[in-house]
Motif scaffolding. Structure first.
Motif, short mmCIF file in Angstrom:
data_model
loop_
_atom_site.label_atom_id
_atom_site.label_comp_id
_atom_site.label_asym_id
_atom_site.label_seq_id
_atom_site.Cartn_x
_atom_site.Cartn_y
_atom_site.Cartn_z
N UNK A 1 38.29 38.07 42.37
CA UNK A 1 37.64 38.02 43.67
C UNK A 1 37.55 39.45 44.16
N UNK A 2 36.33 39.97 44.26
CA UNK A 2 36.10 41.34 44.71
C UNK A 2 35.76 41.28 46.19
N UNK A 3 36.55 41.96 47.03
CA UNK A 3 36.30 41.92 48.46
C UNK A 3 35.78 43.28 48.93
N UNK A 4 35.01 43.26 50.00
CA UNK A 4 34.40 44.49 50.50
C UNK A 4 33.15 44.84 49.72
N UNK A 5 32.27 45.61 50.37
CA UNK A 5 31.00 45.96 49.72
C UNK A 5 30.89 47.45 49.43
N UNK A 6 32.04 48.17 49.48
CA UNK A 6 32.06 49.59 49.16
C UNK A 6 33.37 49.90 48.48
N UNK B 1 42.13 37.06 39.32
CA UNK B 1 42.48 38.42 39.71
C UNK B 1 41.87 38.73 41.06
N UNK B 2 42.20 39.89 41.61
CA UNK B 2 41.64 40.35 42.87
C UNK B 2 41.27 41.82 42.72
N UNK B 3 40.29 42.26 43.49
CA UNK B 3 39.78 43.62 43.36
C UNK B 3 39.45 44.22 44.71
N UNK C 1 48.99 35.87 45.95
CA UNK C 1 50.07 35.31 45.13
C UNK C 1 50.71 34.09 45.79
N UNK C 2 50.59 33.97 47.11
CA UNK C 2 51.11 32.79 47.80
C UNK C 2 50.23 31.57 47.56
N UNK C 3 49.01 31.80 47.05
CA UNK C 3 48.06 30.71 46.82
C UNK C 3 48.04 30.30 45.35
N UNK C 4 47.97 31.28 44.45
CA UNK C 4 47.88 31.00 43.01
C UNK C 4 48.33 32.23 42.24
N UNK C 5 48.70 32.08 40.97
CA UNK C 5 49.11 33.25 40.18
C UNK C 5 47.99 34.27 40.07
N UNK C 6 48.36 35.54 40.17
CA UNK C 6 47.41 36.64 40.02
C UNK C 6 47.71 37.33 38.69
N UNK D 1 45.72 39.88 37.32
CA UNK D 1 45.29 41.28 37.28
C UNK D 1 44.76 41.71 38.63
N UNK D 2 44.90 43.01 38.88
CA UNK D 2 44.38 43.63 40.10
C UNK D 2 43.52 44.81 39.68
N UNK D 3 42.34 44.91 40.27
CA UNK D 3 41.40 45.96 39.89
C UNK D 3 41.02 46.77 41.14
N UNK D 4 41.37 48.07 41.13
CA UNK D 4 41.09 48.94 42.27
C UNK D 4 40.62 50.31 41.80
N UNK D 5 39.94 51.01 42.68
CA UNK D 5 39.51 52.38 42.38
C UNK D 5 40.75 53.26 42.25
#
Length: 285
Positions: free
Chosen positions: A129-134, A163-165, A176-181, A183-187
């Motif tokens: 799930x990628x959040x934000x547009x920048x 994963x989350x990004x 993580x309180x909702x479901x296993x994560x 991977x995490x993807x960040x700049x």
């Protein structure tokens, strides 16, 4: 250096993967690349041992006859070899002229189904799930409803791991309180280390940390006097040292350098064989 890591506890991948963003075009606004070149790069990546491809359905060129990264991946590699992991991202909504915002929770199913169709898959290995547009992390925004929607699709069997990004440590705790994560993807790269705290949280939890923009994404120069010094010491390129630096930080780091060139692809994959010394790391800070 440890050469592999486990995504979600059951997907073992090499720590140098491949990012598909530059396959359709060199940037979000540049002209389309030759599709056959993209397919050749993908085939060569697999020949070199790459077994983790990071993509998104919104990685595409514009205009009539748009070139899509997911279509190139399917055309070049389907039926997929056993052990090939394909990760994708959902969340952003794009129009012909660029980003339009973010999908509502109810819209995420359609995005997942489009990725499944264009990749020719029945289940996606890893969906971020990628959040934000920048590139700015939207601190304080909740991802709960959207992540819950993806968690429901995981329960249905459409997604293997989540994963989350573009997030911070608060987002990670919320997810993580909702479901296993998995991977995490960040700049993250040698000149933009804003995600250092997040990287440490992933390392502590055994969650894969997948930096995007490791080589600057054509917008940032990751070179410095220190990197050039270390590169000269190893007979390597600045970009290879930037990748080796990221890999040296923790065994949970998985890099996904992207390119539309087989020459650059081979250079990037070779970075996984570099081992930085204590002196190198001290120089790099």
């Amino acid at each position: 250096m440890i050469q592999t890591l486990s995504l979600g506890g059951d997907l073992t991948v090499h720590r140098v993967g491949f990012g598909a963003m530059r396959l359709p075009r060199n940037s979000f606004t540049g002209p389309a690349r030759d599709p056959e070149t993209g397919r050749a790069v993908l085939r060569r990546a697999v020949e070199l041992g790459v077994d983790h491809i990071d993509t998104a359905d919104f990685y595409r060129s514009g205009g009539e006859g748009a070139v899509r990264a997911n279509t190139l991946i399917r055309e070049a590699l389907h039926p997929y070899a056993d052990g090939l992991t394909i990760a994708t991202k959902v969340g952003p909504v794009f129009g012909p002229e660029g980003p339009l915002g973010e999908a509502a929770p109810a819209q995420l199913r359609a995005q997942v189904e489009t990725n499944l169709e264009n990749l020719g898959l029945d289940r996606l290995d890893l969906v971020y799930l990628r959040i934000g547009s920048s590139l700015e992390v939207p601190h304080g925004d909740s991802l709960a409803e959207r992540f819950e929607a993806l968690a429901a699709l995981r329960e249905e069997g459409l997604i293997r791991h989540l994963g989350i990004s573009n997030v911070d440590t608060a987002h990670l705790a919320q997810a993580r309180a909702i479901a296993p994560v998995a991977a995490v993807q960040n700049h993250f790269n040698p000149v933009d280390r804003a995600a250092t705290e997040l990287h440490a949280a992933c390392a502590d939890a055994g969650i894969a940390f997948v930096p995007f923009g490791s080589l600057g994404m054509g917008m940032t120069d990751v070179s410095s006097a220190a990197i050039e010094k270390v590169a000269a010491r190893h007979g390597a390129t600045v970009h290879q040292i930037a990748l080796a630096w990221a890999l040296s930080l923790s065994p949970v780091t998985l890099v996904i350098p992207g390119t539309g060139s087989t020459e650059h692809l081979e250079e990037n994959v070779a970075a996984g064989s570099l081992t930085l010394t204590d002196e190198d790391l001290a120089d790099l800070g």
